[in-house]
Design a protein around this motif. Structure first.
Motif, PDB file in Angstrom:
ATOM      1  N   VAL A 152       6.787  -4.281  -2.563  1.00 26.47           N
ATOM      2  CA  VAL A 152       7.357  -4.464  -1.222  1.00 26.47           C
ATOM      3  C   VAL A 152       7.230  -3.170  -0.427  1.00 26.47           C
ATOM      4  O   VAL A 152       6.852  -3.170   0.749  1.00 26.47           O
ATOM      5  CB  VAL A 152       8.823  -4.922  -1.309  1.00 26.47           C
ATOM      6  CG1 VAL A 152       9.448  -5.010   0.080  1.00 26.47           C
ATOM      7  CG2 VAL A 152       8.914  -6.270  -2.020  1.00 26.47           C
ATOM      8  N   LEU A 153       7.526  -2.045  -1.069  1.00 27.49           N
ATOM      9  CA  LEU A 153       7.418  -0.752  -0.382  1.00 27.49           C
ATOM     10  C   LEU A 153       5.973  -0.451  -0.005  1.00 27.49           C
ATOM     11  O   LEU A 153       5.701   0.088   1.078  1.00 27.49           O
ATOM     12  CB  LEU A 153       7.977   0.363  -1.271  1.00 27.49           C
ATOM     13  CG  LEU A 153       9.494   0.392  -1.410  1.00 27.49           C
ATOM     14  CD1 LEU A 153       9.920   1.376  -2.489  1.00 27.49           C
ATOM     15  CD2 LEU A 153      10.152   0.755  -0.078  1.00 27.49           C
ATOM     16  N   ASP A 154       5.036  -0.817  -0.869  1.00 27.61           N
ATOM     17  CA  ASP A 154       3.625  -0.614  -0.537  1.00 27.61           C
ATOM     18  C   ASP A 154       3.238  -1.414   0.702  1.00 27.61           C
ATOM     19  O   ASP A 154       2.509  -0.925   1.580  1.00 27.61           O
ATOM     20  CB  ASP A 154       2.739  -1.036  -1.718  1.00 27.61           C
ATOM     21  CG  ASP A 154       2.740  -0.017  -2.849  1.00 27.61           C
ATOM     22  OD1 ASP A 154       3.196   1.115  -2.626  1.00 27.61           O
ATOM     23  OD2 ASP A 154       2.297  -0.379  -3.960  1.00 27.61           O
ATOM     24  N   ALA A 155       3.715  -2.650   0.767  1.00 32.07           N
ATOM     25  CA  ALA A 155       3.399  -3.486   1.924  1.00 32.07           C
ATOM     26  C   ALA A 155       4.001  -2.899   3.197  1.00 32.07           C
ATOM     27  O   ALA A 155       3.336  -2.810   4.232  1.00 32.07           O
ATOM     28  CB  ALA A 155       3.916  -4.906   1.698  1.00 32.07           C
ATOM     29  N   LEU A 156       5.264  -2.503   3.127  1.00 31.18           N
ATOM     30  CA  LEU A 156       5.933  -1.925   4.294  1.00 31.18           C
ATOM     31  C   LEU A 156       5.281  -0.624   4.744  1.00 31.18           C
ATOM     32  O   LEU A 156       5.325  -0.270   5.929  1.00 31.18           O
ATOM     33  CB  LEU A 156       7.405  -1.672   3.973  1.00 31.18           C
ATOM     34  CG  LEU A 156       8.305  -2.901   3.815  1.00 31.18           C
ATOM     35  CD1 LEU A 156       9.627  -2.498   3.183  1.00 31.18           C
ATOM     36  CD2 LEU A 156       8.556  -3.564   5.155  1.00 31.18           C
ATOM     37  N   SER A 157       4.684   0.107   3.810  1.00 34.10           N
ATOM     38  CA  SER A 157       4.075   1.399   4.133  1.00 34.10           C
ATOM     39  C   SER A 157       2.657   1.275   4.664  1.00 34.10           C
ATOM     40  O   SER A 157       2.089   2.258   5.142  1.00 34.10           O
ATOM     41  CB  SER A 157       4.076   2.291   2.881  1.00 34.10           C
ATOM     42  OG  SER A 157       5.388   2.472   2.378  1.00 34.10           O
ATOM     43  N   SER A 158       2.092   0.083   4.608  1.00 35.19           N
ATOM     44  CA  SER A 158       0.717  -0.114   5.059  1.00 35.19           C
ATOM     45  C   SER A 158       0.606   0.119   6.562  1.00 35.19           C
ATOM     46  O   SER A 158       1.412  -0.391   7.348  1.00 35.19           O
ATOM     47  CB  SER A 158       0.261  -1.540   4.744  1.00 35.19           C
ATOM     48  OG  SER A 158      -0.945  -1.844   5.429  1.00 35.19           O
ATOM     49  N   PRO A 159      -0.424   0.856   7.001  1.00 36.57           N
ATOM     50  CA  PRO A 159      -0.623   1.066   8.444  1.00 36.57           C
ATOM     51  C   PRO A 159      -0.826  -0.233   9.211  1.00 36.57           C
ATOM     52  O   PRO A 159      -0.600  -0.283  10.420  1.00 36.57           O
ATOM     53  CB  PRO A 159      -1.895   1.931   8.502  1.00 36.57           C
ATOM     54  CG  PRO A 159      -1.970   2.585   7.160  1.00 36.57           C
ATOM     55  CD  PRO A 159      -1.397   1.594   6.189  1.00 36.57           C
ATOM     56  N   ALA A 160      -1.253  -1.301   8.510  1.00 37.07           N
ATOM     57  CA  ALA A 160      -1.483  -2.579   9.181  1.00 37.07           C
ATOM     58  C   ALA A 160      -0.184  -3.251   9.598  1.00 37.07           C
ATOM     59  O   ALA A 160      -0.183  -4.094  10.509  1.00 37.07           O
ATOM     60  CB  ALA A 160      -2.267  -3.513   8.260  1.00 37.07           C
ATOM     61  N   VAL A 161       0.915  -2.909   8.952  1.00 38.45           N
ATOM     62  CA  VAL A 161       2.204  -3.532   9.270  1.00 38.45           C
ATOM     63  C   VAL A 161       2.799  -2.868  10.502  1.00 38.45           C
ATOM     64  O   VAL A 161       3.041  -1.653  10.524  1.00 38.45           O
ATOM     65  CB  VAL A 161       3.172  -3.453   8.068  1.00 38.45           C
ATOM     66  CG1 VAL A 161       4.586  -3.869   8.478  1.00 38.45           C
ATOM     67  CG2 VAL A 161       2.669  -4.346   6.939  1.00 38.45           C
ATOM     68  N   LYS A 162       3.044  -3.656  11.528  1.00 40.50           N
ATOM     69  CA  LYS A 162       3.534  -3.154  12.812  1.00 40.50           C
ATOM     70  C   LYS A 162       4.962  -3.596  13.121  1.00 40.50           C
ATOM     71  O   LYS A 162       5.617  -3.001  13.969  1.00 40.50           O
ATOM     72  CB  LYS A 162       2.624  -3.640  13.947  1.00 40.50           C
ATOM     73  CG  LYS A 162       1.143  -3.377  13.733  1.00 40.50           C
ATOM     74  CD  LYS A 162       0.817  -1.893  13.696  1.00 40.50           C
ATOM     75  CE  LYS A 162      -0.700  -1.662  13.609  1.00 40.50           C
ATOM     76  NZ  LYS A 162      -1.014  -0.211  13.497  1.00 40.50           N
ATOM     77  N   ILE A 163       5.420  -4.670  12.456  1.00 43.22           N
ATOM     78  CA  ILE A 163       6.732  -5.245  12.756  1.00 43.22           C
ATOM     79  C   ILE A 163       7.398  -5.661  11.449  1.00 43.22           C
ATOM     80  O   ILE A 163       6.747  -6.238  10.564  1.00 43.22           O
ATOM     81  CB  ILE A 163       6.610  -6.475  13.680  1.00 43.22           C
ATOM     82  CG1 ILE A 163       5.904  -6.114  14.997  1.00 43.22           C
ATOM     83  CG2 ILE A 163       7.976  -7.081  13.968  1.00 43.22           C
ATOM     84  CD1 ILE A 163       5.582  -7.330  15.867  1.00 43.22           C
ATOM     85  N   VAL A 164       8.696  -5.385  11.338  1.00 41.35           N
ATOM     86  CA  VAL A 164       9.513  -5.890  10.236  1.00 41.35           C
ATOM     87  C   VAL A 164      10.604  -6.760  10.858  1.00 41.35           C
ATOM     88  O   VAL A 164      11.336  -6.320  11.751  1.00 41.35           O
ATOM     89  CB  VAL A 164      10.145  -4.754   9.415  1.00 41.35           C
ATOM     90  CG1 VAL A 164      11.136  -5.303   8.393  1.00 41.35           C
ATOM     91  CG2 VAL A 164       9.053  -3.955   8.708  1.00 41.35           C
TER      92      VAL A 164
END
Length: 486
Positions: free
Chosen positions: A115-127
């Motif tokens: 989950v942390l890897d996904a959240l840290s991805s530059p592609a993720v712009k919104i949570v």
């Protein structure tokens, strides 16, 4: 149902206008419940067929452990995160579509690092999140973030292995700052007034205890837009699921049903960009406050005011409760006399038309909307939905009879038994057993100590307390119907 089956969907079922396998994750969502799937994912699904929009796929995250959560995660994986949505109007007309907006599902307790890897991805712009009205850990007495929660304390002690949404977001933002990746937008999709402001208080409050420098960076760089969300999405029982599949011809382990009405009004503040959701009907505005007030104080407030006495009368579904002339009169009068005269509508919103739409939506028998769902987390909902009208009514000397009755009905509802002697279990995640027991105390005023009523506690007079006690006593002696305000 999975991606392979998209090539041979039953007649009348609309599939995605894009290939779900080509999506990349631009949004991470915490709390993958029915509302999220029928609302945010529904809107995202509508724009994913547009040029360049496939970067806005959604990774779903579950925060709770246990067999039920593991089964849910397995079901999503087996179906490639596809599911069907049946939209049904009040006249019975319906349509079925397969939603493919989710790129995957992660169960956080099983693999927090993923989950942390996904959240840290530059592609993720919104949570985004749907963690319920009571999930933000805000102390209603002073509006600050509560750090005395055991899970929060665990995250503060071990930030690299979080278990709460606050810990996950803070650690991901710490990693992004260190890597130079930049912030993401944090957006609440819960039924809270100023939900973005509430979210900011919660996440910055957590970070401030953890790392003051990180908290300052979040305050300066992360955006928390307020948003107003609206769509009735009932619980799907196994029987309802079977009926939905029989109607659609699909073999779907996660079918949904929702009304055709849907609304999403969002403040246009996104620090890392956003999808073109205006093309799907989302209203982007500079200030969502007026829309929040109308929705929360009219729809949500009347929903629970209907629900509490209806449960006591033995009803279990919203449409059947509203078909009761006495309960319908209660809601009509509440909206006409208590709410509409004390609310300022945003430009272009006619409050009488809005009221009529609300009541038509409540009467939609195809929803089979459960009163226990509507009344669930009632303590948090009352604080959000009734406080402004209660404050204005007390300070202006307005008639309090319907709100006093609502307070009494809520406390009686907490006892878990209706007038027919049938038992049910109220869902109150923010109240412990000792608090709930106050509703059954011989002292009928004891329940007024619940945090449920903190929003107007400073304005409570002995006369209001006496009125609530008298209403509770009369409900027990004469029944709910005899005590409905006229």
């Amino acid at each position: 149902m999975n991606r392979t089956s998209l090539a041979s969907l039953p007649a009348g079922v609309r599939g995605p206008s894009y290939d779900p396998a080509t999506l990349t994750t631009g949004i991470v969502h915490f709390g993958v419940g029915n509302f999220f799937r029928a609302h945010e994912a529904y809107y995202i699904d509508k724009i994913l067929g547009e040029s360049g929009a496939n970067v806005w796929g959604i990774l779903g995250v579950g925060l709770t452990a246990g067999a039920r959560s593991e089964a849910k995660a397995a079901s999503f994986t087996e179906q490639d995160c596809l599911y069907s949505l049946t939209e049904t109007a009040a006249d019975g007309a319906s349509s079925v579509s397969v939603i493919g907006a989710m790129t995957g599902y992660r169960l956080a307790p099983a693999d927090p690092e993923a989950v942390l890897d996904a959240l840290s991805s530059p592609a993720v712009k919104i949570v985004t999140m749907t963690i319920t009205e009571g999930g933000y850990n805000i102390d209603e007495r002073d509006g600050t973030f509560r750090v005395d929660d055991d899970a929060v304390k665990a995250d503060l002690a071990s930030p690299g292995t979080p278990c709460t949404i606050f810990g996950f977001v803070a650690e991901a933002l710490r990693r992004r700052r260190a890597a130079g990746t930049g912030p993401f937008t944090v957006m609440s999709c819960d039924n809270l007034r100023h939900n973005g402001d509430v979210a900011k208080t919660a996440f910055v409050g957590f970070a401030r205890v953890l790392d003051a420098d990180l908290a300052a960076w979040i305050e300066q760089n992360v955006t928390f837009p307020n948003a107003m969300v609206d769509r009735i999405t009932p619980t799907v029982t196994p029987e309802i699921a079977a009926a939905l599949n029989a109607h659609s011809g699909l073999d779907d382990a996660q079918p949904l049903v929702a009304e055709t009405f849907t609304q999403w009004v969002v403040e246009d503040r996104f620090c890392a960009g956003r999808p073109p959701l205006e093309n799907a009907g989302v209203q982007f505005v500079s200030d969502v406050t007026g829309y929040e007030h109308v929705k929360v104080r009219m729809l949500n407030a009347s929903h629970v005011l209907l629900g509490f006495p209806a449960l006591l009368l033995g009803y279990r579904e919203v449409d059947k409760a509203l078909a009761d002339d006495d309960l319908r009169a209660l809601i009509d009068t509440f909206l006409d006399r208590d709410v509409i005269p004390q609310i300022e509508a945003p430009e272009g919103v006619d409050l009488v038309t809005y009221k009529n739409t609300v009541l038509e939506r409540f009467s939609n028998a195809a929803m089979g909307d459960q009163l226990l769902r509507v009344c669930g987390d009632g303590s948090s909902k009352i604080q959000v939905f009734w406080t402004e009208t209660m404050r204005r009514s007390i300070t202006s000397g307005h008639d309090l009879s319907r709100l006093v009755f609502g307070m009494a009905a809520y406390l009686e509802m907490l006892r878990g038994v209706d007038e027919n002697g049938d038992r049910y279990t109220p869902f109150e995640p923010t109240l412990d057993a000792k608090m709930i027991a106050l509703a059954s105390d011989d002292d009928l005023s004891a329940g007024l100590a619940l945090p449920t009523f903190d929003g107007w506690r400073s304005l409570m007079t002995p006369e209001i307390t006496e009125a609530v006690v008298a209403a509770r006593r009369s409900i027990r002696d004469k029944g709910v119907r005899a005590n409905l305000p006229r």
